[in-house]
Design an enzyme around this catalytic site. Structure first.
Site, PDB file in Angstrom:
ATOM      1  N   SER A 120     -10.121 -19.400  -4.187  1.00  0.00           N
ATOM      2  CA  SER A 120      -9.336 -18.472  -3.382  1.00  0.00           C
ATOM      3  C   SER A 120      -7.999 -19.092  -3.025  1.00  0.00           C
ATOM      4  CB  SER A 120     -10.108 -18.086  -2.119  1.00  0.00           C
ATOM      5  OG  SER A 120      -9.601 -18.787  -1.003  1.00  0.00           O
ATOM      6  N   LYS A 121      -7.001 -18.214  -2.936  1.00  0.00           N
ATOM      7  CA  LYS A 121      -5.645 -18.671  -2.634  1.00  0.00           C
ATOM      8  C   LYS A 121      -5.595 -19.387  -1.291  1.00  0.00           C
ATOM      9  CE  LYS A 121      -2.795 -15.252  -4.923  1.00  0.00           C
ATOM     10  NZ  LYS A 121      -1.849 -14.171  -4.780  1.00  0.00           N
ATOM     11  N   ARG A 122      -6.396 -18.897  -0.356  1.00  0.00           N
ATOM     12  CA  ARG A 122      -6.327 -19.453   0.990  1.00  0.00           C
ATOM     13  C   ARG A 122      -7.032 -20.802   1.086  1.00  0.00           C
ATOM     14  NH1 ARG A 122      -9.395 -17.041   4.279  1.00  0.00           N
ATOM     15  NH2 ARG A 122      -9.961 -15.417   2.800  1.00  0.00           N
ATOM     16  N   ARG A 123      -8.212 -20.889   0.457  1.00  0.00           N
ATOM     17  CA  ARG A 123      -9.056 -22.064   0.635  1.00  0.00           C
ATOM     18  C   ARG A 123      -8.714 -23.217  -0.311  1.00  0.00           C
ATOM     19  NH1 ARG A 123     -13.968 -19.049   0.465  1.00  0.00           N
ATOM     20  NH2 ARG A 123     -13.627 -19.271  -1.757  1.00  0.00           N
ATOM     21  N   ASP A 124      -8.363 -22.860  -1.535  1.00  0.00           N
ATOM     22  CA  ASP A 124      -8.292 -23.883  -2.576  1.00  0.00           C
ATOM     23  C   ASP A 124      -6.864 -24.094  -3.077  1.00  0.00           C
ATOM     24  OD1 ASP A 124     -11.274 -24.078  -2.815  1.00  0.00           O
ATOM     25  OD2 ASP A 124     -11.035 -21.989  -3.408  1.00  0.00           O
TER      26      ASP A 124
END
Ligand code: GLU
Length: 495
Positions: free
Chosen positions: A245-249
């Site tokens: 995910s863009k947010r997490r990774d």
């Protein structure tokens, strides 16, 4: 087979994602293997979320990865008329109908229904086209089959497919329509893309066949045209097996470039995400990849994007560079100001350098470079390994200081003894090493224990490139000054 035509069709809504990089690579490998064309199409119909700088980012990332498109970038925003023409044709053929339902109204009506999605409420209401959304009339019976080269035969029963929207109430064509029209017009032979797009494949096929059956011919519709082949590539997942995910990774290719991953290493690593080169080898040349690549060999289970493995592979690629090539490729990190002044690319993370730029000396760095090359996983680690050479004083890492000097009772005495011997020993790495061994022995220490205080005194840290080579490069005068300063800092008084 005639030379294939494949494409990547990213939407410019953010940084270039490693998943897009993997999709691009599989398309590119397929095109190169079969002598076909690799096309870039920018799917920028969503004007609110698209930005020109992201388009540039896509172009640059592809070039950096060595996958410059053979055609494009084509932009959907420049093809709007064509989509309207397709909408007109489908409308005239009775394939579309207008719908004025709000999302809430649909939810209210369908909340107790077992079939998800739109309930066909407006199908026969005969609403005017203007000002309304347009839905595609899906068949009630039968099925659409996607013959997927990765996933096998995937069947979508029409009774489970809703009448999907192809244009918004303001007339704007939606992705599924533009995507199909483009693939037809651009004579795409194989659609190779992420598996999250599999559910839109049957919609694309229905539109495709409807265009085959509609219109007069001549404009590209109204005649049977071969459907593309399909290959939906497995999702990339993180350590917890969750979709990246863009947010997490860390997913932006730009980020990897910025840290000092080599494009050839990243490209090699991306190839392993769903595919394995023959013979079990993982580190393979691009020529080998091109020669061996086949969509039929792509695996459909999720692929773990393992940053540690990528870093390891990058280190291997760095080790393989010639010494001169290493020095050249690390310059954006060691000499960003000069590289930028010459119009070259520099990573954001490299500015400012740990040292004032005027203190950098290319010849000195070249002497140290082979030691650095042996140890870094990414180019961006290089400045931190040699900063002590170009700083007027080493930046003392407090934890290192505490461990190697403050909490080591014999450290100051050892530094004094080393200082004494270093004043007039032969100033070459091997000789400095021998002297240090002797100083250590006299204090009942093995070499590792003897060199730790010296390393921290001179470099500021407990880890770094091989010590004695570093001391040689740094020069006797500076080394002696630093050891004296460390003795003073440790409260050891004058010498
Ligand atoms: N524009 C779509 C996306 O960004 C890709 C469509 C396709 O490859 O068919 O996900």
């Amino acid at each position: 087979m005639a030379p294939p035509r494949v494409r990547i069709a990213p939407s410019p809504t953010g940084f270039f994602h490693v998943g897009t990089g993997r999709t691009a690579l599989f398309n590119w490998l397929f095109a190169r293997h079969h002598g076909g064309a690799f096309i870039l199409r920018i799917e920028d119909t969503d004007t609110e979320r698209n930005r020109e700088e992201w388009v540039q980012g896509i172009v640059t990332a592809l070039e950096w990865l060595g996958m410059t498109p053979d055609e494009g970038p084509y932009r959907q925003s420049e093809r709007t008329e064509r989509y309207h023409f397709a909408l007109d044709t489908l409308w005239d053929a009775g394939q579309l109908y207008a719908c004025d339902c709000t999302r809430d109204a649909v939810l209210e009506r369908t909340k107790s229904s077992s079939t998800p999605g739109y309930d066909g409420y407006c199908r026969d209401r005969g609403l005017a086209r203007a000002g309304n959304a347009l839905r595609f009339r899906t068949p009630d019976e039968g099925e659409t089959v996607v013959e997927d080269l990765v996933r096998g035969i995937v069947t979508f029963r029409h009774e489970t497919m809703e009448d999907f929207v192809v244009a918004r109430s303001n007339g704007e064509p939606l992705f599924v329509l533009a995507n199909c029209v483009d693939d037809r017009d651009m004579q795409i032979t194989h659609v190779i893309r992420g598996e999250e797009l599999l559910p839109s494949a049957p919609k694309g096929i229905l539109i495709w066949r409807a265009l085959d059956a509609a219109g007069e011919g001549g404009a590209g519709w109204g005649q049977r045209t071969p459907l593309p082949g399909w290959a939906h590539l497995p999702n990339l997942v993180n350590e917890q097996r969750k979709k990246l995910s863009k947010r997490r990774d860390a997913v932006a290719v730009e980020l990897y470039r910025d840290q000092g991953y080599l494009p050839e290493a990243l490209r090699n690593y991306l190839a392993l995400l769903g595919w394995s080169p023959p013979g079990g080898e993982e580190k393979v040349s691009v020529e080998t990849m091109i020669a061996a690549f086949a969509l039929e060999d792509v695996n459909h289970s999720p692929a773990f994007f393992d940053v540690k493995k990528l870093a390891h592979m990058n280190g291997e690629y760095i080790r393989e560079l010639s010494a001169a090539a290493f020095v050249e490729r690390v310059r954006p990190w060691t000499e960003p100001a000069a590289v930028r002044a010459a119009g070259g690319w520099v990573p954001q993370s490299a500015t400012p350098t740990p040292w004032p730029p005027e203190r950098f000396d290319a010849a000195t760095f070249e002497r140290l470079a082979p030691l650095v090359q042996e140890r870094v996983a990414v180019l961006g680690e290089a400045p931190g390994m040699v900063d002590f050479v170009f700083l007027a004083e080493p930046a003392i890492d407090e934890a290192s200081w505490e461990k190697a000097i403050e909490r080591d009772e014999g450290a100051v005495a050892l530094l004094r003894a080393a200082l004494h011997e270093y004043r007039d020993c032969d100033w070459r790495a091997e000789a400095i090493r021998e002297v240090t061994v002797a100083v250590g022995e006299a204090a009942g220490r093995k070499l590792a224990k003897a060199q730790a205080p010296v390393r921290v005194a001179v470099t500021g840290r407990t880890v770094g490139p091989p010590l004695f080579e570093s001391l040689e490069v740094l020069g006797r005068t500076v080394v002696l000054q630093r050891i004296e300063a460390a003795i003073a800092r440790a409260g050891g008084g004058g010498t």
